[in-house]
Design an enzyme around this catalytic site. Structure first.
Site, PDB file in Angstrom:
ATOM      1  N   ASP A  54       0.818  -1.173   0.158  1.00 41.26           N
ATOM      2  CA  ASP A  54       0.018   0.171  -0.193  1.00 41.26           C
ATOM      3  C   ASP A  54       0.930   1.314  -0.023  1.00 41.26           C
ATOM      4  O   ASP A  54       1.727   1.352   0.904  1.00 41.26           O
ATOM      5  CB  ASP A  54      -0.748  -0.113   1.302  1.00 41.26           C
ATOM      6  N   TYR A  59       3.113   9.799  -0.174  1.00 44.89           N
ATOM      7  CA  TYR A  59       4.192   9.193   0.518  1.00 44.89           C
ATOM      8  C   TYR A  59       5.466   9.497   0.171  1.00 44.89           C
ATOM      9  O   TYR A  59       6.509   9.199   1.168  1.00 44.89           O
ATOM     10  CB  TYR A  59       3.651   7.625   0.870  1.00 44.89           C
ATOM     11  N   LYS A  88      -2.927   5.974  -4.093  1.00 42.63           N
ATOM     12  CA  LYS A  88      -3.852   6.804  -3.856  1.00 42.63           C
ATOM     13  C   LYS A  88      -3.530   8.329  -4.648  1.00 42.63           C
ATOM     14  O   LYS A  88      -2.557   8.674  -4.892  1.00 42.63           O
ATOM     15  CB  LYS A  88      -3.913   7.193  -2.553  1.00 42.63           C
ATOM     16  N   HIS A 121      -7.648   9.735  -1.825  1.00 44.44           N
ATOM     17  CA  HIS A 121      -6.951   9.652  -0.589  1.00 44.44           C
ATOM     18  C   HIS A 121      -7.751  10.326   0.555  1.00 44.44           C
ATOM     19  O   HIS A 121      -8.118   9.832   1.665  1.00 44.44           O
ATOM     20  CB  HIS A 121      -5.858  10.276  -0.781  1.00 44.44           C
TER      21      HIS A 121
END
Length: 315
Positions: A54, A59, A88, A121
């Site tokens: 994931d 990120y 996302k 997200h």
């Protein structure tokens, strides 16, 4: 350490091909240390049996994950078909015309032809442009849920992802989405742990075939005070009675609720411990005790200051 553990899967019923998602995935936090450590941890995870990874555009981990997965495939540890990769769409790209390009960019960074799951997200949109976190409330724009979801459905049609879903959506926001969606969301990824069990959301998602994925399943991920899960005496007693850790009790509870989860751990032993939850069960008494845990949300949201109506005050 023995051979890789076979991880059970959950069918994403709101997908045409009944896509199967491994119930436990390896989360990747924005607080990546060095890329080399990340890659080594991912290769190690694959050797242990992890197949579900994931990540998110926000990120900054897509590149390292992509390199590690490519390496694992070259080493013959896995094939692309064995893997389940989620990314996302960030808030700045949460606009109808930016969805497809954002996914294409994620695929390029991950060095993949397609994702298994692509998520919105947050149910928020902000000024396109540079990434900042937290997002200043002054930069928020109206979220065009119908237009964005049509673009998500377009990603499916283009074969860029096998499933589409959302993250951090309340029941109210899901109802809103379902009223305009042609393809229902396959997944809603939210904070869920023993001190934030989200019963109402679980019931709604079950009724609508939406699979829940828990982030912060061990209630880590924020530095506010004591961890009401990992430092809970009652959970320590349950864990001791089973000869397990509190983390294993927490993940087993989620599994027994039919929830998938993405703990973030790069520690070899903890990654392995997190997989040792499939050959034993919690008792009825354990469940009754767990039901009594005081509930409160850990993750307030991605904006500064926090928004009053982000969660629609649901428990």
């Amino acid at each position: 350490m023995g051979s890789a553990i076979e991880i059970p899967t959950k069918v994403l019923v709101n997908t045409k091909e009944q896509v199967k998602m491994p119930v436990i995935g390896m989360g990747s936090a924005p607080d990546f240390t060095c890329k080399k450590d990340t890659k080594e941890a991912i290769i190690e995870a694959i050797k242990q049996g992890y197949r579900h990874f994931d990540t998110a555009a926000a990120y900054g981990s897509e590149q390292a994950l992509g390199e590690a997965l490519k390496q694992a495939c070259q080493l013959g540890l896995v094939t692309r078909e064995d893997l389940f990769v989620t990314s996302k769409l960030w808030i700045t790209q949460n606009h109808p015309h930016l969805v497809v390009p954002a996914l294409q960019k994620s695929l390029k960074t991950l060095q993949l032809e397609y994702l298994d799951l692509y998520l919105i997200h947050w149910p928020l949109s902000s000024q396109p442009g540079k990434f900042s976190f937290p997002i200043d409330v002054a930069d928020l724009l109206p979220f065009d849920v119908k237009g964005v979801w049509e673009s998500m459905e377009e990603c499916l049609k283009l074969g860029l992802t096998k499933a589409i879903g959302v993250s951090n959506f309340s029941v109210k926001k899901l109802q809103n989405l379902l009223s305009v969606a042609t393809v229902l969301p396959a997944v809603n990824q939210v904070e869920m742990n023993l001190a934030w069990q989200q019963k109402k959301l679980r019931e709604y998602c079950n009724e609508n075939g939406i699979v829940l994925t828990a982030y912060s399943p061990l209630r880590k991920g924020a530095s506010r005070g004591a961890n009401e899960v990992m430092e809970n005496d009652m959970l320590k007693e349950i864990a001791d009675a089973h000869g397990k850790s509190i983390a294993q009790i927490s993940l087993r509870w989620l599994y027994e609720q039919g929830i998938t989860f993405v703990p973030k751990s790069y520690d070899k032993n903890r990654m392995n411990q997190n997989l040792q939850i499939f050959d034993w069960s919690l008792t009825k008494e354990d469940h009754q005790k767990i039901d009594q845990i005081k509930q409160n949300r850990l993750i307030p949201g991605p904006t500064k200051p926090s928004l009053n109506d982000l969660w629609d005050d649901e428990i």
